[in-house]
Design an enzyme around this catalytic site. Structure first.
Site, PDB file in Angstrom:
ATOM      1  N   TRP A 191      -2.081   6.018  19.220  1.00 35.77           N
ATOM      2  CA  TRP A 191      -1.680   5.758  17.833  1.00 35.77           C
ATOM      3  C   TRP A 191      -0.820   6.909  17.315  1.00 35.77           C
ATOM      4  O   TRP A 191       0.206   6.691  16.635  1.00 35.77           O
ATOM      5  CB  TRP A 191      -2.903   5.597  16.931  1.00 35.77           C
ATOM      6  CG  TRP A 191      -3.401   4.188  16.799  1.00 35.77           C
ATOM      7  CD1 TRP A 191      -4.512   3.662  17.372  1.00 35.77           C
ATOM      8  CD2 TRP A 191      -2.806   3.124  16.027  1.00 35.77           C
ATOM      9  NE1 TRP A 191      -4.653   2.334  17.012  1.00 35.77           N
ATOM     10  CE2 TRP A 191      -3.623   1.986  16.192  1.00 35.77           C
ATOM     11  CE3 TRP A 191      -1.673   3.034  15.226  1.00 35.77           C
ATOM     12  CZ2 TRP A 191      -3.338   0.765  15.571  1.00 35.77           C
ATOM     13  CZ3 TRP A 191      -1.379   1.819  14.616  1.00 35.77           C
ATOM     14  CH2 TRP A 191      -2.197   0.709  14.788  1.00 35.77           C
ATOM     15  N   ASN A 214     -11.959  10.124   9.306  1.00 35.83           N
ATOM     16  CA  ASN A 214     -10.963   9.062   9.434  1.00 35.83           C
ATOM     17  C   ASN A 214     -11.385   7.758   8.757  1.00 35.83           C
ATOM     18  O   ASN A 214     -10.558   7.047   8.178  1.00 35.83           O
ATOM     19  CB  ASN A 214     -10.655   8.796  10.912  1.00 35.83           C
ATOM     20  CG  ASN A 214      -9.439   7.900  11.081  1.00 35.83           C
ATOM     21  OD1 ASN A 214      -8.361   8.225  10.599  1.00 35.83           O
ATOM     22  ND2 ASN A 214      -9.617   6.773  11.749  1.00 35.83           N
ATOM     23  N   GLU A 216      -6.613   6.454  20.183  1.00 33.54           N
ATOM     24  CA  GLU A 216      -6.267   7.232  18.994  1.00 33.54           C
ATOM     25  C   GLU A 216      -5.105   8.179  19.285  1.00 33.54           C
ATOM     26  O   GLU A 216      -4.241   8.403  18.425  1.00 33.54           O
ATOM     27  CB  GLU A 216      -7.487   8.019  18.505  1.00 33.54           C
ATOM     28  CG  GLU A 216      -8.638   7.158  18.011  1.00 33.54           C
ATOM     29  CD  GLU A 216      -8.226   6.253  16.857  1.00 33.54           C
ATOM     30  OE1 GLU A 216      -7.594   6.745  15.900  1.00 33.54           O
ATOM     31  OE2 GLU A 216      -8.519   5.045  16.932  1.00 33.54           O
ATOM     32  N   TRP A 224       4.258  -1.195  -8.617  1.00 32.97           N
ATOM     33  CA  TRP A 224       3.109  -0.315  -8.524  1.00 32.97           C
ATOM     34  C   TRP A 224       2.677   0.184  -9.903  1.00 32.97           C
ATOM     35  O   TRP A 224       3.480   0.263 -10.834  1.00 32.97           O
ATOM     36  CB  TRP A 224       3.423   0.896  -7.636  1.00 32.97           C
ATOM     37  CG  TRP A 224       3.721   0.575  -6.211  1.00 32.97           C
ATOM     38  CD1 TRP A 224       4.931   0.606  -5.594  1.00 32.97           C
ATOM     39  CD2 TRP A 224       2.775   0.163  -5.201  1.00 32.97           C
ATOM     40  NE1 TRP A 224       4.825   0.256  -4.279  1.00 32.97           N
ATOM     41  CE2 TRP A 224       3.502  -0.024  -4.004  1.00 32.97           C
ATOM     42  CE3 TRP A 224       1.403  -0.056  -5.197  1.00 32.97           C
ATOM     43  CZ2 TRP A 224       2.907  -0.414  -2.813  1.00 32.97           C
ATOM     44  CZ3 TRP A 224       0.806  -0.443  -4.007  1.00 32.97           C
ATOM     45  CH2 TRP A 224       1.542  -0.623  -2.836  1.00 32.97           C
ATOM     46  N   TRP A 239      -0.995   5.767   5.729  1.00 34.15           N
ATOM     47  CA  TRP A 239      -0.879   5.288   4.356  1.00 34.15           C
ATOM     48  C   TRP A 239      -0.179   3.933   4.276  1.00 34.15           C
ATOM     49  O   TRP A 239      -0.584   3.053   3.519  1.00 34.15           O
ATOM     50  CB  TRP A 239      -0.142   6.330   3.500  1.00 34.15           C
ATOM     51  CG  TRP A 239      -1.115   7.292   2.909  1.00 34.15           C
ATOM     52  CD1 TRP A 239      -1.461   8.516   3.385  1.00 34.15           C
ATOM     53  CD2 TRP A 239      -1.912   7.076   1.750  1.00 34.15           C
ATOM     54  NE1 TRP A 239      -2.431   9.082   2.598  1.00 34.15           N
ATOM     55  CE2 TRP A 239      -2.722   8.224   1.572  1.00 34.15           C
ATOM     56  CE3 TRP A 239      -2.034   6.036   0.832  1.00 34.15           C
ATOM     57  CZ2 TRP A 239      -3.628   8.355   0.525  1.00 34.15           C
ATOM     58  CZ3 TRP A 239      -2.935   6.162  -0.216  1.00 34.15           C
ATOM     59  CH2 TRP A 239      -3.717   7.295  -0.361  1.00 34.15           C
ATOM     60  N   TRP A 267       1.587   4.057  -2.845  1.00 32.96           N
ATOM     61  CA  TRP A 267       1.063   4.751  -1.673  1.00 32.96           C
ATOM     62  C   TRP A 267       1.706   6.123  -1.480  1.00 32.96           C
ATOM     63  O   TRP A 267       1.101   7.044  -0.925  1.00 32.96           O
ATOM     64  CB  TRP A 267       1.260   3.920  -0.406  1.00 32.96           C
ATOM     65  CG  TRP A 267       2.686   3.544  -0.117  1.00 32.96           C
ATOM     66  CD1 TRP A 267       3.360   2.441  -0.553  1.00 32.96           C
ATOM     67  CD2 TRP A 267       3.633   4.280   0.675  1.00 32.96           C
ATOM     68  NE1 TRP A 267       4.660   2.433  -0.096  1.00 32.96           N
ATOM     69  CE2 TRP A 267       4.853   3.551   0.671  1.00 32.96           C
ATOM     70  CE3 TRP A 267       3.567   5.471   1.388  1.00 32.96           C
ATOM     71  CZ2 TRP A 267       5.994   3.980   1.337  1.00 32.96           C
ATOM     72  CZ3 TRP A 267       4.697   5.908   2.060  1.00 32.96           C
ATOM     73  CH2 TRP A 267       5.898   5.158   2.030  1.00 32.96           C
TER      74      TRP A 267
END
Length: 502
Positions: free
Chosen positions: A313, A377, A310, A342, A418, A395
């Site tokens: 990341w 999360n 993590e 969208w 996102w 988004w």
């Protein structure tokens, strides 16, 4: 207190400009500034510039601004009492004011060296380049600190930052083994007396403003209820952040992989606010886990290596920001996805924001965000996937809403998360994989403990009933589903297939 006159050796000064590094330990630029001050026999002075308009422009939440200012207050005390380093507080109206403030500070303090830790976002990078250009009489030192591995150190054979996480992680781990991670010592106590004029200048520029007292911060006032939660859940100060890290590593990390996906459990580290805002460094957090795992990154306790992943990341998304700056300019990483049509239905978006979608797990996540400034999360993935796939809403609207409400809002991580959910980003979830919000709640909140905590109207509903979306839920005053998941799934797949000509 000033030292004796015999220690007054220079009228010139070294200044460290604090930004996203509100700590004294493992602060690269602060440490180097301290060494320079000692070698040159100059006093070391801290500087922090507050810009409410800049916070607003970057969608900083009221949680985040309060967290920053309160930690700034603790930092000021620590600097002065432990290291005899005064902290100047200045307020800027806009970016031009920042340049004028810096000119004024270096002139008033006769500054020879200005140190600060590098920031990687586009606007911040442009600002720092301008600072170097305009302060031609000062040696400006930009120091790598925010990432464990400096962006540009991990590259593909073609010389680019990897676009996919797994090869990035392999290269990152190899780099760390070859170049062991080390932390930086706290600054040494300053032993040089300030000139009287400098002392007067610092004394008249040392007040920290707060939202409840200073009108220009009115946009960031916390309600009484939120302020009470803030006090209990977000303890202030570097020592508090380090204590939270120690507690996690000693008591929770060895169960992390098992517990992290269940929001009713306290299975995560809750360190993100401290790392994101620079109260503790990512190096310190990484090394605590690394040592716990006997300095192994690919073997040992898989719970620990999962948590380290993590951290990697977080590094990955920061490196992506540097290598592909379009992601910080409202552009998708996968440029072809900019052609997605969208949906911009305001009523649907508001229902999502308010936690009134008719899907209990989604709504619990949104209500947690709205009342606490945080979100588990697992829920971040579920609610972002619901907005972009079930509602097919852009988004970027969700990304901004998160930033406006999270205490740990960070451009690179928030954008990366996102775009992963929306299938527009690097290493993103394939567009044909859509989370089923009902299956997610059945799997990760079987008894509805988390749902009932935040969706109060369902607190008397049986756990199994929470996952059925029957009329029984409406009998408790809960809203009907605003969209049918199966139908929405097909519409989403059709739209993604259109842009890929499939």
């Amino acid at each position: 207190m000033p030292l004796s006159k015999k220690n007054k050796l220079s009228s010139q000064t070294v200044v460290h400009w604090f930004r996203v590094d509100l700590r004294t330990s493992d602060n690269a630029a602060l440490h180097l500034a301290s060494l320079k001050a000692k070698r040159e026999r100059m006093p070391l002075i801290g500087l922090y510039i507050i810009s409410a308009k800049d916070w607003k422009r970057h969608d900083a939440s009221n949680w985040k601004v309060n967290f920053i200012l309160k930690n700034l207050s603790t930092l000021k005390v620590d600097l002065e009492t432990k290291f005899s380093i005064p902290l100047i507080i200045k307020v800027a109206e806009n970016i031009k004011d920042v340049y004028e403030i810096l000119k004024n500070v270096v002139e008033k303090l006769d500054t020879k060296y200005l140190y600060f830790n590098q920031e990687y976002e586009v606007h911040e990078n442009q600002r720092d380049e301008m600072v170097q250009a305009i302060l031609d009489s000062v040696e400006v030192k930009r120091i790598h600190d925010q990432c464990i591995v400096m962006p540009g150190s991990v590259l593909t054979q073609e010389g680019n930052i990897p676009k996919v996480f797994t090869p990035f992680k392999r290269s990152w781990i190899k780099f760390v083994y070859q170049s062991p991670v080390k932390t930086f010592p706290s600054p040494e106590k300053s032993e040089v007396e300030l000139q009287p004029l400098a002392e007067d200048y610092i004394r008249s520029n040392s007040t920290i403003p707060f939202p409840n007292h200073d009108n220009f911060l009115n946009d960031f006032v916390l309600s009484t209820e939120k302020a009470d939660f803030f006090k209990t859940y977000y303890p202030i100060g570097e020592d508090s952040g380090l204590a939270r890290l120690t507690e996690f590593v000693e008591k929770k990390i060895e169960k992390y992989k098992v517990t992290r996906d269940y929001p009713a459990l306290e299975g995560t580290s809750n360190l993100s606010p401290y790392i994101t805002n620079g109260i503790i460094s990512s190096r310190t957090a990484f090394l605590a886990a690394f040592k716990k795992n006997n300095e192994r990154l690919e073997s040992g306790n898989e719970n620990i290596t999962t948590w380290i992943s993590e951290i990697i990341w977080r590094e990955f998304y920061k490196h992506i920001l540097v290598g592909y700056p379009r992601v910080s300019k409202n552009k998708p990483f996968k440029l072809e996805t900019d052609n997605i049509q969208w949906n911009y239905d305001e009523k649907l978006f508001k229902a999502w924001c308010d936690g009134k979608t008719g899907y209990p797990f989604v709504d619990a996540g949104m209500r947690e965000l709205n009342t606490t400034g945080r979100m588990h999360n697992r829920l971040r993935m579920v609610v972002s996937n619901f907005l972009t796939k079930d509602l097919l809403i852009d988004w970027r609207l969700g990304e901004r809403y998160f930033m406006q409400n999270l205490i740990d809002g960070d451009l690179s991580s928030n954008n990366g998360g996102w775009q992963w959910s929306a299938s527009t980003g690097t290493d993103s979830q394939p567009y044909f994989r859509l989370f089923n919000p009902i299956l997610q709640s059945k799997k990760f909140d079987k008894d509805g403990v988390y749902i009932k905590k935040y969706v109060k109207e369902l607190r008397n509903c049986s756990g199994s009933s929470l996952h059925t979306l029957t009329a029984q839920l409406q009998s408790f005053g809960y809203p009907k589903p605003i969209v049918d998941h199966s139908t929405a799934r097909e519409l989403c797949l059709t739209e993604f297939k259109r842009i890929y000509n499939k």
